[in-house]
Every structure is written in structure tokens, then in C-alpha cells.
Design an enzyme around this catalytic site. Structure first.
Site, PDB file in Angstrom:
ATOM      1  N   GLN A  31       1.072  -1.620   0.133  1.00  0.00           N
ATOM      2  CA  GLN A  31       0.416   0.017   0.085  1.00  0.00           C
ATOM      3  C   GLN A  31       0.754   0.965   0.168  1.00  0.00           C
ATOM      4  O   GLN A  31       1.759   1.087   0.317  1.00  0.00           O
ATOM      5  CB  GLN A  31      -0.629   0.093   1.223  1.00  0.00           C
ATOM      6  CG  GLN A  31      -0.357   0.218   2.712  1.00  0.00           C
ATOM      7  CD  GLN A  31      -0.964   0.003   4.439  1.00  0.00           C
ATOM      8  OE1 GLN A  31      -1.310   0.706   4.276  1.00  0.00           O
ATOM      9  NE2 GLN A  31      -1.094  -1.354   3.945  1.00  0.00           N
ATOM     10  N   ARG A  35      -3.220  11.477   2.482  1.00  0.00           N
ATOM     11  CA  ARG A  35      -4.232  11.333   3.222  1.00  0.00           C
ATOM     12  C   ARG A  35      -5.256  12.372   2.519  1.00  0.00           C
ATOM     13  O   ARG A  35      -4.679  13.181   1.366  1.00  0.00           O
ATOM     14  CB  ARG A  35      -3.681  12.546   4.273  1.00  0.00           C
ATOM     15  CG  ARG A  35      -2.568  11.845   5.943  1.00  0.00           C
ATOM     16  CD  ARG A  35      -2.078  12.514   6.410  1.00  0.00           C
ATOM     17  NE  ARG A  35      -1.503  11.832   7.960  1.00  0.00           N
ATOM     18  CZ  ARG A  35      -0.404  11.777   7.862  1.00  0.00           C
ATOM     19  NH1 ARG A  35       0.685  11.604   6.560  1.00  0.00           N
ATOM     20  NH2 ARG A  35       0.435  11.157   8.332  1.00  0.00           N
ATOM     21  N   GLU A  97      -4.592   3.248   0.131  1.00  0.00           N
ATOM     22  CA  GLU A  97      -5.188   3.480   1.485  1.00  0.00           C
ATOM     23  C   GLU A  97      -5.399   4.738   1.183  1.00  0.00           C
ATOM     24  O   GLU A  97      -4.067   5.744   2.277  1.00  0.00           O
ATOM     25  CB  GLU A  97      -4.325   2.980   2.778  1.00  0.00           C
ATOM     26  CG  GLU A  97      -4.682   3.186   3.944  1.00  0.00           C
ATOM     27  CD  GLU A  97      -3.624   3.146   5.332  1.00  0.00           C
ATOM     28  OE1 GLU A  97      -3.613   3.518   6.049  1.00  0.00           O
ATOM     29  OE2 GLU A  97      -2.188   2.556   5.198  1.00  0.00           O
ATOM     30  N   HIS A 124       4.914  11.087  -6.996  1.00  0.00           N
ATOM     31  CA  HIS A 124       3.143  10.184  -7.924  1.00  0.00           C
ATOM     32  C   HIS A 124       3.492   8.987  -7.508  1.00  0.00           C
ATOM     33  O   HIS A 124       3.739   8.479  -7.269  1.00  0.00           O
ATOM     34  CB  HIS A 124       3.533  10.737  -8.955  1.00  0.00           C
ATOM     35  CG  HIS A 124       4.170  10.199  -9.995  1.00  0.00           C
ATOM     36  ND1 HIS A 124       5.692  10.890  -9.837  1.00  0.00           N
ATOM     37  CD2 HIS A 124       4.454   9.416 -10.083  1.00  0.00           C
ATOM     38  CE1 HIS A 124       6.628   9.225 -10.332  1.00  0.00           C
ATOM     39  NE2 HIS A 124       5.640   8.801 -11.352  1.00  0.00           N
ATOM     40  N   MET A 155       8.674  14.651 -22.026  1.00  0.00           N
ATOM     41  CA  MET A 155       8.210  13.611 -22.659  1.00  0.00           C
ATOM     42  C   MET A 155       6.547  13.279 -23.528  1.00  0.00           C
ATOM     43  O   MET A 155       6.447  13.355 -22.270  1.00  0.00           O
ATOM     44  CB  MET A 155       8.633  12.350 -20.664  1.00  0.00           C
ATOM     45  CG  MET A 155      10.149  13.072 -20.072  1.00  0.00           C
ATOM     46  SD  MET A 155       9.990  12.319 -18.703  1.00  0.00           S
ATOM     47  CE  MET A 155       9.477  10.235 -19.111  1.00  0.00           C
ATOM     48  N   GLU A 170       0.334   9.508 -12.551  1.00  0.00           N
ATOM     49  CA  GLU A 170       0.745   9.585 -13.752  1.00  0.00           C
ATOM     50  C   GLU A 170       0.367   8.469 -14.772  1.00  0.00           C
ATOM     51  O   GLU A 170      -0.075   7.001 -13.749  1.00  0.00           O
ATOM     52  CB  GLU A 170       2.508   9.413 -13.321  1.00  0.00           C
ATOM     53  CG  GLU A 170       3.288   8.662 -14.867  1.00  0.00           C
ATOM     54  CD  GLU A 170       4.384   7.820 -14.695  1.00  0.00           C
ATOM     55  OE1 GLU A 170       5.442   8.232 -15.691  1.00  0.00           O
ATOM     56  OE2 GLU A 170       4.737   7.777 -13.397  1.00  0.00           O
TER      57      GLU A 170
END
Length: 180
Positions: A31, A35, A97, A124, A155, A170
Site C-alpha cells: 500500500q 491523507r 490507503e 506521484h 516526455m 502518472e
């Protein structure tokens, strides 16, 4: 050792990598905790925009927080029994989570740092999709906020979107790995 601005050489990388201890054979990356200010917005985003399912929940009245474990799973694989479901959920790789501290959704002073502004830290999460462009067409229809669209910047072929708390996600295709 390489200069701070230079990448590591292949030898330096290999010199840093040890053989995994046999006792770690059954470890999984289970996980990542984020928050969240408003669980209603986050649950809607992760389920409806990213297609994750709610795997299990945990509520702690004494400490006034809730945990919502989201991930990719076939509904028929999710146990109906609450105890079995909780154990099963914590065995699934690559879950999110979502941690909600009760009352934060009503407190303007609560703002979570996404790690992409100073001081930098967490960057990320990544979601692999079959077709980045088709996924982004859908995100456009849903009004998702972008950090980067697939053809923006240097990119090409990958995107970054934001969740309701500003965390970056992403959007990539595994085929991109051929170009690494």
C-alpha cells in the site's frame, strides 16, 4: 562515486544492489497511504475516474480517523465476510490507503502537501493503462485536472493528473518501458 548532478553508472547501481534475503521472499509492496481531506470526493475519484474498487475499510472512533483501501480487483474475488475481507485486502499488492481524519473536510486550515512543491518529497503514484490517449479522452469528459497532458513537455505519451487533494497520478503504458 558519481558527481551529484550525474546519473549512477551501471556498475555503481549494481554495487548498491544486494541479493534479497530469503526471509523477504513473500514480502509485497502492499500500500501507499494518502491523507485525504474529503473521503466522499476521494472515493468517487478513485472508483469512478480510476476504476478502483473499495477493498476494505477501517474506522477508529477513539482516534477519529477512517481508512479506505482502494485497488484493482475482480468483484468475485472480494470476500463477503468482513473479517476475511480485511485480511484478504491486506494481502493485495499495490493498493491505495486513503486516510481521512474526521472533520478535515470542514476545516479550511487542513491542506495536505503533495510532495511536488517545496520542500519536495513524495512525487506521484503511477497507473498503467492500455492506451494513454483514450484514458485521457475519458478524463477530459470527466473534467479531471491535469498536471501534464500526453503530448505536452519533452516526455511524450504519458500524462499526469491530480486527485481531489492535488496528489499527482502518472498515467502510463507499460510499452513505454521499451524506450528506457
Amino acid at each position: 562515486m558519481a558527481a551529484a548532478a550525474d546519473r549512477l553508472t551501471e556498475k555503481e547501481i549494481q554495487d548498491c544492489i544486494g541479493e534479497p534475503d530469503p526471509s523477504t521472499k513473500e514480502f509485497i509492496m502492499q500500500q501507499t497511504m494518502l491523507r485525504v481531506k474529503d473521503p466522499k470526493k476521494s472515493l468517487k475519484f478513485y472508483s469512478e475516474v480510476l476504476g478502483m474498487r473499495l477493498l476494505t475499510t477501517y474506522h477508529n472512533a477513539g482516534m477519529k480517523f477512517s481508512l479506505y483501501f482502494m485497488g484493482y480487483a475482480n468483484p468475485e474475488d472480494i470476500p463477503e465476510d468482513v473479517s476475511e475481507r480485511s485480511v484478504w485486502a491486506l494481502k493485495q499488492p499495490g493498493t491505495i490507503e486513503l486516510t481521512h481524519n474526521w472533520g478535515s473536510e470542514e476545516d479550511d486550515a487542513v491542506v495536505y502537501h503533495n510532495g511536488n512543491s517545496q520542500p519536495r518529497g513524495f512525487g506521484h503514484i503511477g497507473i498503467s493503462v492500455k492506451d494513454v490517449y483514450k484514458a485521457c479522452e475519458r478524463f477530459d469528459e470527466l473534467g479531471v485536472e491535469y498536471v501534464k497532458k500526453p503530448d505536452a513537455g519533452s516526455m511524450k505519451g504519458l500524462a499526469f493528473i491530480k486527485d481531489p487533494d492535488g496528489y499527482w497520478i502518472e498515467i502510463l503504458n507499460a510499452g513505454m518501458g521499451k524506450g528506457f
